[in-house]
Design an enzyme around this catalytic site. Structure first.
Site, PDB file in Angstrom:
ATOM      1  CG  ASP A  22      41.513  30.364  21.743  1.00 30.16           C
ATOM      2  OD1 ASP A  22      42.530  30.399  21.045  1.00 30.16           O
ATOM      3  OD2 ASP A  22      41.492  29.909  22.896  1.00 30.16           O
ATOM      4  CG  ASP A  82      38.074  36.170  21.795  1.00 28.18           C
ATOM      5  OD1 ASP A  82      38.479  35.893  22.928  1.00 28.18           O
ATOM      6  OD2 ASP A  82      37.595  35.325  21.007  1.00 28.18           O
TER       7      ASP A  82
HETATM    8  P1  B16 Z   1      42.917  28.134  28.612  1.00 36.88           P
HETATM    9  P2  B16 Z   1      39.347  33.314  24.119  1.00 36.88           P
HETATM   10  C1  B16 Z   1      39.166  31.044  25.553  1.00 36.88           C
HETATM   11  O1  B16 Z   1      39.907  31.914  24.731  1.00 36.88           O
HETATM   12  C2  B16 Z   1      38.614  29.869  24.754  1.00 36.88           C
HETATM   13  O2  B16 Z   1      37.654  30.321  23.797  1.00 36.88           O
HETATM   14  C3  B16 Z   1      37.940  28.890  25.684  1.00 36.88           C
HETATM   15  O3  B16 Z   1      37.442  27.790  24.972  1.00 36.88           O
HETATM   16  C4  B16 Z   1      38.944  28.440  26.764  1.00 36.88           C
HETATM   17  O4  B16 Z   1      38.326  27.569  27.694  1.00 36.88           O
HETATM   18  C5  B16 Z   1      39.487  29.676  27.490  1.00 36.88           C
HETATM   19  O5  B16 Z   1      40.070  30.555  26.542  1.00 36.88           O
HETATM   20  C6  B16 Z   1      40.528  29.311  28.537  1.00 36.88           C
HETATM   21  O6  B16 Z   1      41.636  28.767  27.879  1.00 36.88           O
HETATM   22  O7  B16 Z   1      42.521  26.781  29.119  1.00 36.88           O
HETATM   23  O8  B16 Z   1      43.940  28.110  27.506  1.00 36.88           O
HETATM   24  O9  B16 Z   1      43.310  29.078  29.737  1.00 36.88           O
HETATM   25  O10 B16 Z   1      38.265  32.941  23.143  1.00 36.88           O
HETATM   26  O11 B16 Z   1      38.854  34.162  25.275  1.00 36.88           O
HETATM   27  O12 B16 Z   1      40.574  33.882  23.436  1.00 36.88           O
HETATM   28 MG    MG Z   2      36.852  33.467  21.513  1.00 35.08          MG
END
Ligand code: B16
Ligand code: MG
Length: 212
Positions: free
Chosen positions: A12, A10
């Site tokens: 974030d 993953d």
């Molecule tokens: P975006 P991950 C996720 O990343 C984030 O944890 C989450 O907070 C966010 O809303 C989601 O990506 C979508 O992100 O707006 O940049 O498309 O933890 O799956 O790497």
């Molecule tokens: Mg994450």
């Protein structure tokens, strides 16, 4: 090589931390709409897609919302968020994560990203990992978000490795559920390690080297 042929990360909350940027961007939108928003609510957005995040932000919104409005607000949030991501640099990649990734690579493991974010490639380029991974599965190639296993199943497919030979590393409960639903073992880090539903709970990122 040990138990696995590949590791799917993953992004974030595992490779780097963008919570504070998500928070600032959603807070700007929430303030504009007069909706209460704080860091506790922001924590619920971890691993959740952008539109589902907006639904959570709007739980306290009084009044009706059209689809067009929702799409516009999500787009506005993303513009603010991308502007803030521009502040990221190679300093946002910790030495511990960088050296662990290097060791895994040297050990012959195939390495991929499995992220809900549509900004994954941009974030990776900011932290100096733009060309590092063998495959990237992200919010742009999926139609169902975690806890659906699609993002990880696609990552395994892009690598050409059977799901049973992949280990997923996640910081969100929905991500752990997604890995398990995809037939993959998973290692939890951060908050997800408190749920005790993963195959392994990591105290530190480098503990990965002991379980692969
Ligand atoms: P975006 P991950 C996720 O990343 C984030 O944890 C989450 O907070 C966010 O809303 C989601 O990506 C979508 O992100 O707006 O940049 O498309 O933890 O799956 O790497
Ligand atoms: Mg994450």
């Amino acid at each position: 090589m040990g138990k696995y042929e590949a590791v799917i990360f993953d992004l974030d909350g595992v490779i780097c931390h963008t919570d504070k940027y998500h928070y600032k961007a959603w807070k700007t939108i929430a303030d504009r709409l007069g909706v209460y928003f704080d860091e506790t609510i922001n924590n619920r957005l971890r691993g959740v897609s952008r539109m589902e995040s907006l639904d959570i932000v709007l739980e306290r919104y009084e009044g009706t919302v059209t689809r067009e409005e929702k799409e516009r607000w999500a787009e506005e949030k993303n513009e603010i968020y991308r502007g803030l991501l521009g502040e990221m640099s190679t300093e946002d990649l910790s030495e511990e994560v960088a050296s662990t990734l290097r060791e895994l690579r040297a050990g012959g493991y195939r390495l991929a990203i499995g992220s809900s974010s549509k900004n994954a490639k941009f974030i990776l380029s900011r932290i100096g990992l733009g060309d590092f991974f063998d495959a990237i599965s992200d919010g742009n190639n999926i139609s169902r978000s975690k806890p659906d296993p699609e993002v990880f199943v696609k990552a395994a497919e892009y690598l050409g490795i059977a799901p049973g030979n992949c280990l997923v590393v996640e910081d969100a409960q929905a991500g752990i559920q997604a890995a398990k639903a995809g037939g993959m073992d998973c290692a939890a880090i951060g908050d997800a390690a408190q749920c005790r539903i993963a195959t392994y709970d990591l105290k530190r990122f480098q503990d990965l080297l002991e379980i692969v």
